[in-house]
Motif scaffolding. Structure first.
Motif, PDB file in Angstrom:
ATOM      1  N   SER A 219       0.805  -1.232   0.000  1.00 32.12           N
ATOM      2  CA  SER A 219       0.000   0.000   0.000  1.00 32.12           C
ATOM      3  C   SER A 219       0.835   1.277   0.000  1.00 32.12           C
ATOM      4  O   SER A 219       0.282   2.380   0.041  1.00 32.12           O
ATOM      5  CB  SER A 219      -0.902   0.001   1.232  1.00 32.12           C
ATOM      6  N   PHE A 220       2.153   1.120  -0.078  1.00 33.87           N
ATOM      7  CA  PHE A 220       3.051   2.285  -0.001  1.00 33.87           C
ATOM      8  C   PHE A 220       2.648   3.369  -1.010  1.00 33.87           C
ATOM      9  O   PHE A 220       2.440   3.090  -2.186  1.00 33.87           O
ATOM     10  CB  PHE A 220       4.496   1.836  -0.259  1.00 33.87           C
ATOM     11  N   GLY A 221       2.518   4.598  -0.525  1.00 33.23           N
ATOM     12  CA  GLY A 221       2.225   5.728  -1.411  1.00 33.23           C
ATOM     13  C   GLY A 221       0.752   5.973  -1.685  1.00 33.23           C
ATOM     14  O   GLY A 221       0.394   6.958  -2.323  1.00 33.23           O
ATOM     15  N   LEU A 222      -0.133   5.098  -1.199  1.00 30.70           N
ATOM     16  CA  LEU A 222      -1.569   5.283  -1.443  1.00 30.70           C
ATOM     17  C   LEU A 222      -2.260   5.876  -0.215  1.00 30.70           C
ATOM     18  O   LEU A 222      -1.790   5.691   0.908  1.00 30.70           O
ATOM     19  CB  LEU A 222      -2.231   3.945  -1.776  1.00 30.70           C
ATOM     20  N   PRO A 223      -3.378   6.582  -0.421  1.00 33.32           N
ATOM     21  CA  PRO A 223      -4.145   7.047   0.736  1.00 33.32           C
ATOM     22  C   PRO A 223      -4.833   5.864   1.416  1.00 33.32           C
ATOM     23  O   PRO A 223      -5.105   4.856   0.767  1.00 33.32           O
ATOM     24  CB  PRO A 223      -5.170   7.994   0.126  1.00 33.32           C
ATOM     25  N   ASP A 224      -5.124   6.007   2.687  1.00 27.32           N
ATOM     26  CA  ASP A 224      -5.800   4.976   3.488  1.00 27.32           C
ATOM     27  C   ASP A 224      -5.143   3.606   3.285  1.00 27.32           C
ATOM     28  O   ASP A 224      -5.773   2.644   2.864  1.00 27.32           O
ATOM     29  CB  ASP A 224      -7.295   4.908   3.131  1.00 27.32           C
ATOM     30  N   ARG A 225      -3.852   3.561   3.635  1.00 22.90           N
ATOM     31  CA  ARG A 225      -3.070   2.334   3.431  1.00 22.90           C
ATOM     32  C   ARG A 225      -3.694   1.140   4.139  1.00 22.90           C
ATOM     33  O   ARG A 225      -3.655   0.010   3.651  1.00 22.90           O
ATOM     34  CB  ARG A 225      -1.638   2.529   3.946  1.00 22.90           C
TER      35      ARG A 225
ATOM     36  N   VAL B 251     -20.179  -1.956   0.514  1.00 22.74           N
ATOM     37  CA  VAL B 251     -18.969  -2.679   0.105  1.00 22.74           C
ATOM     38  C   VAL B 251     -18.140  -1.971  -0.964  1.00 22.74           C
ATOM     39  O   VAL B 251     -17.076  -2.451  -1.338  1.00 22.74           O
ATOM     40  CB  VAL B 251     -19.316  -4.105  -0.407  1.00 22.74           C
ATOM     41  N   ARG B 252     -18.589  -0.826  -1.428  1.00 28.42           N
ATOM     42  CA  ARG B 252     -17.905  -0.160  -2.541  1.00 28.42           C
ATOM     43  C   ARG B 252     -16.420   0.063  -2.246  1.00 28.42           C
ATOM     44  O   ARG B 252     -15.560  -0.158  -3.103  1.00 28.42           O
ATOM     45  CB  ARG B 252     -18.583   1.184  -2.819  1.00 28.42           C
ATOM     46  N   ASP B 253     -16.106   0.492  -1.012  1.00 34.42           N
ATOM     47  CA  ASP B 253     -14.706   0.802  -0.679  1.00 34.42           C
ATOM     48  C   ASP B 253     -13.815  -0.432  -0.791  1.00 34.42           C
ATOM     49  O   ASP B 253     -12.705  -0.374  -1.331  1.00 34.42           O
ATOM     50  CB  ASP B 253     -14.594   1.447   0.713  1.00 34.42           C
ATOM     51  N   VAL B 254     -14.299  -1.555  -0.318  1.00 37.06           N
ATOM     52  CA  VAL B 254     -13.467  -2.755  -0.325  1.00 37.06           C
ATOM     53  C   VAL B 254     -13.329  -3.300  -1.761  1.00 37.06           C
ATOM     54  O   VAL B 254     -12.284  -3.839  -2.136  1.00 37.06           O
ATOM     55  CB  VAL B 254     -14.017  -3.803   0.679  1.00 37.06           C
ATOM     56  N   ILE B 255     -14.343  -3.082  -2.572  1.00 37.45           N
ATOM     57  CA  ILE B 255     -14.264  -3.483  -3.989  1.00 37.45           C
ATOM     58  C   ILE B 255     -13.202  -2.637  -4.705  1.00 37.45           C
ATOM     59  O   ILE B 255     -12.397  -3.154  -5.483  1.00 37.45           O
ATOM     60  CB  ILE B 255     -15.626  -3.270  -4.682  1.00 37.45           C
ATOM     61  N   MET B 269      -6.527   5.038  -9.862  1.00 39.43           N
ATOM     62  CA  MET B 269      -7.292   6.275 -10.077  1.00 39.43           C
ATOM     63  C   MET B 269      -8.706   6.210  -9.508  1.00 39.43           C
ATOM     64  O   MET B 269      -9.182   7.174  -8.896  1.00 39.43           O
ATOM     65  CB  MET B 269      -7.321   6.624 -11.556  1.00 39.43           C
ATOM     66  N   ASN B 270      -9.398   5.083  -9.702  1.00 41.91           N
ATOM     67  CA  ASN B 270     -10.761   4.970  -9.152  1.00 41.91           C
ATOM     68  C   ASN B 270     -10.736   5.001  -7.630  1.00 41.91           C
ATOM     69  O   ASN B 270     -11.569   5.644  -6.989  1.00 41.91           O
ATOM     70  CB  ASN B 270     -11.436   3.680  -9.627  1.00 41.91           C
ATOM     71  N   TYR B 271      -9.742   4.282  -7.069  1.00 43.30           N
ATOM     72  CA  TYR B 271      -9.607   4.229  -5.610  1.00 43.30           C
ATOM     73  C   TYR B 271      -9.347   5.611  -5.026  1.00 43.30           C
ATOM     74  O   TYR B 271      -9.987   6.030  -4.057  1.00 43.30           O
ATOM     75  CB  TYR B 271      -8.461   3.274  -5.257  1.00 43.30           C
ATOM     76  N   ILE B 272      -8.418   6.334  -5.641  1.00 45.22           N
ATOM     77  CA  ILE B 272      -8.047   7.652  -5.109  1.00 45.22           C
ATOM     78  C   ILE B 272      -9.201   8.643  -5.286  1.00 45.22           C
ATOM     79  O   ILE B 272      -9.485   9.440  -4.391  1.00 45.22           O
ATOM     80  CB  ILE B 272      -6.751   8.154  -5.777  1.00 45.22           C
ATOM     81  N   ARG B 273      -9.909   8.550  -6.416  1.00 51.50           N
ATOM     82  CA  ARG B 273     -11.050   9.450  -6.645  1.00 51.50           C
ATOM     83  C   ARG B 273     -12.114   9.228  -5.562  1.00 51.50           C
ATOM     84  O   ARG B 273     -12.655  10.173  -4.987  1.00 51.50           O
ATOM     85  CB  ARG B 273     -11.638   9.198  -8.046  1.00 51.50           C
ATOM     86  N   TYR B 274     -12.379   7.950  -5.260  1.00 47.70           N
ATOM     87  CA  TYR B 274     -13.365   7.617  -4.231  1.00 47.70           C
ATOM     88  C   TYR B 274     -12.905   8.134  -2.866  1.00 47.70           C
ATOM     89  O   TYR B 274     -13.673   8.734  -2.116  1.00 47.70           O
ATOM     90  CB  TYR B 274     -13.573   6.105  -4.194  1.00 47.70           C
ATOM     91  N   PHE B 275     -11.625   7.908  -2.559  1.00 52.30           N
ATOM     92  CA  PHE B 275     -11.076   8.353  -1.278  1.00 52.30           C
ATOM     93  C   PHE B 275     -11.242   9.863  -1.113  1.00 52.30           C
ATOM     94  O   PHE B 275     -11.664  10.344  -0.063  1.00 52.30           O
ATOM     95  CB  PHE B 275      -9.599   7.966  -1.196  1.00 52.30           C
ATOM     96  N   ARG B 276     -10.951  10.614  -2.179  1.00 53.61           N
ATOM     97  CA  ARG B 276     -11.065  12.079  -2.101  1.00 53.61           C
ATOM     98  C   ARG B 276     -12.508  12.513  -1.947  1.00 53.61           C
ATOM     99  O   ARG B 276     -12.810  13.441  -1.194  1.00 53.61           O
ATOM    100  CB  ARG B 276     -10.446  12.714  -3.359  1.00 53.61           C
ATOM    101  N   ALA B 277     -13.415  11.832  -2.653  1.00 58.25           N
ATOM    102  CA  ALA B 277     -14.841  12.181  -2.544  1.00 58.25           C
ATOM    103  C   ALA B 277     -15.334  11.932  -1.121  1.00 58.25           C
ATOM    104  O   ALA B 277     -16.096  12.727  -0.567  1.00 58.25           O
ATOM    105  CB  ALA B 277     -15.660  11.372  -3.545  1.00 58.25           C
ATOM    106  N   GLN B 278     -14.865  10.822  -0.514  1.00 62.68           N
ATOM    107  CA  GLN B 278     -15.264  10.526   0.861  1.00 62.68           C
ATOM    108  C   GLN B 278     -14.733  11.586   1.809  1.00 62.68           C
ATOM    109  O   GLN B 278     -15.436  12.036   2.714  1.00 62.68           O
ATOM    110  CB  GLN B 278     -14.719   9.154   1.294  1.00 62.68           C
ATOM    111  N   GLN B 279     -13.448  11.980   1.604  1.00 63.12           N
ATOM    112  CA  GLN B 279     -12.840  13.019   2.438  1.00 63.12           C
ATOM    113  C   GLN B 279     -13.665  14.298   2.380  1.00 63.12           C
ATOM    114  O   GLN B 279     -13.940  14.937   3.381  1.00 63.12           O
ATOM    115  CB  GLN B 279     -11.428  13.313   1.932  1.00 63.12           C
TER     116      GLN B 279
END
Lengths: 283, 283
Positions: A219-225, B251-255, B269-279
């Protein structure tokens, strides 16, 4: 195949028919300033506390690493091992890149230790495997060699096979070897997770050995590791890892759920016991 | 292999090189008294809201099931489909055990629908597959037949193969079939999770098809069911499922994390976009 580790008073069995065994990763100064400072000052209280906390959180084995700039590992590693052995009763993993420190540590260890680690480099195999043989230890083998960490899962299998064959030629049977297929950062290479999963499946199918994995690096470098690490664990357990190296307190719940789903927790007894203890603790 | 579904305006592609596609399971009165009462009263507001919420939470496809005691499915299913098509633009899965209702629903559907489901029983194949062929639909195939749900993964594969071959003989190519290897409750049978995982691997390796899975049932009877479901998803995705049926919001986050680790999310990119939207949502 069963791998047994032991302390003076306790034996841990690693195998596909056993619950997933957890190696606690927290006795390690890498990236931790306070712990490094304490080690350099010869203050072992923080390490003692880490040992107690990790076993309390469910660690079956503790990894012990004191490698930091300025540390005399050959002197300090046996001291720290000694102290951890007096503090908790789980088997220990001796984690050092220094063969003299490894030998000194094996000399004081009581039981069948886990050596962390050997890899496919000729130099590493020549330095580490004779000590593993001499002290009847068990060993973690990393799937890398002089050419680095292969991007091809089949090449990681080839490195694993090379180490297993060399070990066997020295009288170290393969049940004494835990293969680590190496998790690289998915943030840097999108295929990294898949490569590791595929290598795990290949090593399990072809060599039949037990497997460990240092998970956190993925998970290095990713948010919410933590979300990434907690999601990778069920995947690698389903693929064949049965003794990962983890931050136990952060992942115990997901490991217990994965064991239920992998058929390693009859009647979900471990899972339900943990759930009830958590309920009680939060009540 | 790629499976394409469509609504009047949107196409969804399912494949191992695609992000995991999610079928939202919430338009279903089973075990939900309020939704059942609303359906019986002809009140479709709750369903409209479920449709909007699931698509907002990231559903790629919505399953539509109106089966409940007292409901005239043949009349109600096309009505509800019509309303859902007017409300959201994702492709729909038509979920009914009633062939007449299925035909009526396919008649009003615009696009390439997913039919949920056929199974290996002669009666089921004879009733459902001709409709799938006639309406150029896609279909979920359950690995069970007259003998029930096999406990042996190889037997689940055999049922899947039987359905695929029968479908092909009717001109339904296998890219139009999603196999569901069936998740049974691990609380009742400790081997249930492992059997499903092994069946998924076999079906993927031998038939090369895309796979769905109704996940929730696996946790039936256990405490903290969500923890079990969320842990099972990364395991089944790593094994080969690429279009599970889920409660999307839960379950969206774990997917998204699993897709990063399975190499299906370039640069995360999808993971980070979701993380930012949640933030942002939590700020």
């Amino acid at each position: 195949m069963q791998t047994t580790l032991s302390s003076a008073t306790r034996t841990v069995i690693i195998g596909d028919d056993q619950p997933t065994r957890l190696i606690g990763e927290r006795i390690n100064p890498t990236g931790r300033k306070k712990l490094t400072a304490a080690l350099l000052a010869g203050d072992l209280d923080m390490i003692r506390q880490e040992a107690v906390e990790q076993v309390g959180a469910g660690a079956d084995i503790l990894d012990v690493n004191v490698g930091a700039a300025g540390v005399n590992e050959e002197k300090l590693l046996p001291q720290v091992l000694q102290m951890v052995m007096e503090t908790v009763d789980v088997p220990l993993s001796i984690d050092t890149a220094n063969p003299a420190a490894l030998k000194a540590a094996l000399e004081v260890y009581r039981g069948k230790a886990l050596v962390n680690s050997v890899n496919g480099e000729e130099r590493s195999m020549q330095a580490v495997l004779p000590l593993v043989a001499q002290y009847e230890a068990r060993v973690i083998a990393l799937t890398m060699d002089e050419q680095g960490i292969p991007a091809d899962p089949a090449r990681r299998l080839a490195v694993a096979r090379k180490i297993v064959e060399r070990a066997e030629s020295l009288g170290i049977s393969r049940d004494r070897i835990l293969i680590d297929c190496l998790a690289m950062a998915v943030g840097t290479d999108s295929r990294a997770g898949w490569i590791t999963l595929e290598a795990i499946r290949l090593v399990k199918a072809e060599l039949g050995v037990n497997l460990t994995l240092g998970v956190s690096n993925v998970s290095f470098g990713l948010p919410d590791r933590e979300a990434i690490n907690r999601t990778f664990l069920p995947m690698v357990i389903a693929a064949g890892v049965n003794c990962p190296i983890v931050n136990v307190a952060r992942v115990r719940d997901v490991i217990l759920a994965a064991d239920v789903l992998a058929g390693r927790d009859e009647f979900a007894m471990n899972y339900i016991r943990y759930f009830r203890a958590q309920q009680k603790a939060n009540a």
